[in-house]
Write a protein that holds these residues in place. Structure first.
Motif, PDB file in Angstrom:
ATOM      1  N   GLU A   1       0.830  -1.207   0.000  1.00  0.00           N
ATOM      2  CA  GLU A   1       0.000   0.000   0.000  1.00  0.00           C
ATOM      3  C   GLU A   1       0.862   1.255   0.000  1.00  0.00           C
ATOM      4  N   CYS A   2       1.972   1.202   0.729  1.00  0.00           N
ATOM      5  CA  CYS A   2       2.873   2.350   0.768  1.00  0.00           C
ATOM      6  C   CYS A   2       3.399   2.662  -0.626  1.00  0.00           C
TER       7      CYS A   2
ATOM      8  N   SER B   1      10.066   3.316  18.305  1.00  0.00           N
ATOM      9  CA  SER B   1      11.223   2.680  17.663  1.00  0.00           C
ATOM     10  C   SER B   1      10.861   1.398  16.932  1.00  0.00           C
ATOM     11  N   ASN B   2       9.740   0.741  17.303  1.00  0.00           N
ATOM     12  CA  ASN B   2       9.359  -0.514  16.652  1.00  0.00           C
ATOM     13  C   ASN B   2       8.340  -0.326  15.538  1.00  0.00           C
ATOM     14  N   ALA B   3       8.040   0.923  15.172  1.00  0.00           N
ATOM     15  CA  ALA B   3       7.052   1.178  14.119  1.00  0.00           C
ATOM     16  C   ALA B   3       7.582   0.726  12.761  1.00  0.00           C
ATOM     17  N   ASP B   4       6.658   0.410  11.857  1.00  0.00           N
ATOM     18  CA  ASP B   4       7.013  -0.007  10.511  1.00  0.00           C
ATOM     19  C   ASP B   4       7.226   1.236   9.647  1.00  0.00           C
TER      20      ASP B   4
ATOM     21  N   SER C   1       5.710   6.261   6.621  1.00  0.00           N
ATOM     22  CA  SER C   1       5.800   7.078   5.407  1.00  0.00           C
ATOM     23  C   SER C   1       4.510   7.011   4.597  1.00  0.00           C
ATOM     24  N   GLY C   2       3.834   5.865   4.620  1.00  0.00           N
ATOM     25  CA  GLY C   2       2.591   5.725   3.881  1.00  0.00           C
ATOM     26  C   GLY C   2       1.483   6.607   4.410  1.00  0.00           C
ATOM     27  N   ILE C   3       1.279   6.606   5.729  1.00  0.00           N
ATOM     28  CA  ILE C   3       0.181   7.415   6.273  1.00  0.00           C
ATOM     29  C   ILE C   3       0.507   8.899   6.183  1.00  0.00           C
ATOM     30  N   MET C   4       1.799   9.249   6.202  1.00  0.00           N
ATOM     31  CA  MET C   4       2.165  10.649   6.004  1.00  0.00           C
ATOM     32  C   MET C   4       1.697  11.122   4.626  1.00  0.00           C
TER      33      MET C   4
END
Length: 369
Positions: free
Chosen positions: A124-125, A348-351, A356-359
Motif C-alpha cells: 500500500e505504501c 522505535s518498533n514502528a514499521d 511514510s505511507g500514512i504521512m
C-alpha cells in the motif's frame, strides 16, 4: 539441557570465531551467487533464507530474481493447512557478510491468491508513493534501539540496579559512558557496504541505547533502506552474541523511550516560501492524530508521556525547536522559511512503510485500488 538453561549461556559462547570463518568465506564459489531473501514477519521482525543461483555478468535486479516461498505457518503469517507464502523480490543490496558477488534481497510477502499478505505494509505504501510522486517526498528516519545481553539485560548496567542518571551518555565518549561501540561501528560499515543510505550514528541518553539515521530517501526507498538496516543490525549483533531491542520502553525506570523520529519534506517545502506548505501539512496531521498513533508502534503509550522530550499520546502539538511537541519545526527551517519538519511520535518498533505511507495519505489523499 532445557531451553531456559541454554539461553542463560554467556555471550562469549555465542560469538563467531572470525578467524576460523574467514577461511571458508574466502573459498571460491565456482560461478555461483548466494542470494539471501529477507522478509518481515507477523511481529515486525526480520526473517531470511538463502538459495544458490548462477552468477551473471551483471548483478541481478529484483525483476530477474525468482519468486520464492516459505512456510507462513512457522512465522505467524499463514494457517498450517494453507501455509505457502511467496517472496516477491523488491530491492537488491550487496551482501557485506558473504561479500561479492553475493546479494541480500528484500522481499514482499504475497499470499497464494496473489494478494499482499496481511503483514505486508509495503504494498500500500508503494501505491501511495507512486500516486503522489510528483511531490518528490523525502524522508529521513532516526532509529533508536537498545543492545541487550542474552538475559535481556542492557549492556553496561549493574547486575542489581540502575546506572547513574542520564547526562554523560548522550554522544558520550569513553569507558563508563558508552558500551558495545564495536557492534555499532560494525553495523555502520555493513550498511555503507550494502549501499544503505545511512547518514550517521550516535550514542543515546541511556547506557546501551544507540541511534542510527537513514536518509534522505525518496518515496518507497525509505522503508526499504530502513528495513535492510534493521536486518543488518540484528545480523551484526548476532556475531557478537548480542540482542537488539526496538521496544520503545525495554526496561522500567526513568529513562527516555526509544523512538523512530521521521523527518519529512516535499519539493514544495524545500524552496523559498515552503513554510506555508509545511504549516498546511501540519494542520492536516493534527486532524488525523489518532489514526497516526494507531500505526506508530506497539507500546508507544509507555513512551509518549509528555515527559522526556515527548508529547502526550492523546494530544497533538507542534512548535519551533520544541522536542516536547508532536511535530518539531527545526529552528533553522523556521528562520529560512522553508525546509522540513520532524514527526516525533513514532515508536522505535514502528514499521517505516506505515509511517511514510500514512504521512503521504494524510497530506495528499488516499489512493484507490
Amino acid at each position: 539441557m532445557s531451553p531456559n538453561k541454554l539461553f542463560q549461556a554467556t555471550s562469549e559462547s555465542f560469538t563467531t570465531n572470525s578467524s576460523n570463518m574467514r577461511k571458508y568465506l574466502d573459498l571460491p564459489q565456482n560461478g555461483n551467487v548466494i542470494v539471501e531473501y529477507i522478509w518481515i514477519d507477523s511481529e515486525g521482525g526480520v526473517r531470511s533464507k538463502a538459495r544458490t543461483l548462477e552468477e551473471k555478468a551483471e548483478p541481478y535486479t529484483p525483476e530477474q530474481l525468482p519468486v520464492w516461498n516459505f512456510d507462513g505457518s512457522s512465522t505467524g503469517q499463514a494457517p498450517g493447512d494453507n501455509s505457502d507464502v511467496y517472496l516477491q523480490p523488491v530491492a537488491v543490496f550487496p551482501d557485506p557478510f558473504r561479500g561479492t558477488p553475493n546479494l541480500l534481497v528484500l522481499s514482499e510477502c504475497i499470499d497464494n491468491d496473489g494478494t499482499p499478505n496481511k503483514y505486508n505494509h509495503r504494498h500500500e505504501c508503494a501505491k501511495l508513493m507512486k500516486a503522489h510522486a510528483q511531490h518528490v517526498p523525502w524522508f529521513g528516519l532516526e532509529q533508536e534501539y537498545t543492545l541487550l545481553d542474552l538475559t535481556d539485560r542492557p549492556y553496561g548496567w549493574p547486575k542489581n540496579g540502575f546506572p547513574a542518571p542520564q547526562g554523560p551518555y548522550y554522544c558520550g565518549v569513553g569507558a563508563g559512558k558508552v558500551v558495545q561501540r564495536d557492534i555499532v561501528e560494525a553495523h555502520y560499515k555493513a550498511c555503507l557496504y550494502a549501499g544503505v543510505k545511512i547518514s550517521g550514528i550516535n550514542a543515546e541518553v541511556m547506557p546501551a541505547q544507540w541511534e542510527f539515521q537513514v536518509g534522505p530517501c525518496e518515496g518507497i526507498e525509505m522503508g526499504d533502506h530502513l528495513w535492510l538496516a534493521r536486518f543488518l543490525l540484528h545480523r551484526v549483533a548476532e556475531e557478537f552474541g548480542a540482542k537488539v531491542s526496538f521496544d520503545p520502553k525495554p526496561i522500567p525506570g526513568d529513562w527516555n523511550g526509544a523512538g523512530l523520529h521521521s523527518n519529512f519534506s516535499t519539493k514544495e517545502m524545500r524552496v523559498e516560501g515552503g513554510m506555508k506548505y509545511i504549516e498546511a501539512a501540519i494542520k492536516k496531521l493534527e486532524g488525523r492524530h489518532m489514526e497516526h498513533i494507531a500505526v506508530y508502534g506497539e507500546g508507544n503509550e509507555k513512551r509518549l508521556t509528555g515527559r522526556h522530550e515527548t508529547g502526550a499520546i492523546d494530544q497533538f502539538s507542534y512548535g519551533v525547536a520544541n522536542r516536547g511537541a508532536s511535530i518539531r519545526i527545526p529552528r533553522e527551517c523556521a528562520a529560512k522559511g522553508y525546509g522540513y519538519f520532524e514527526d516525533r511520535r513514532p515508536a522505535s518498533n514502528a514499521d517505516p512503510y506505515q509511517i511514510s505511507g500514512i504521512m503521504m495519505e494524510t497530506i495528499f489523499g488516499a489512493v484507490s485500488d
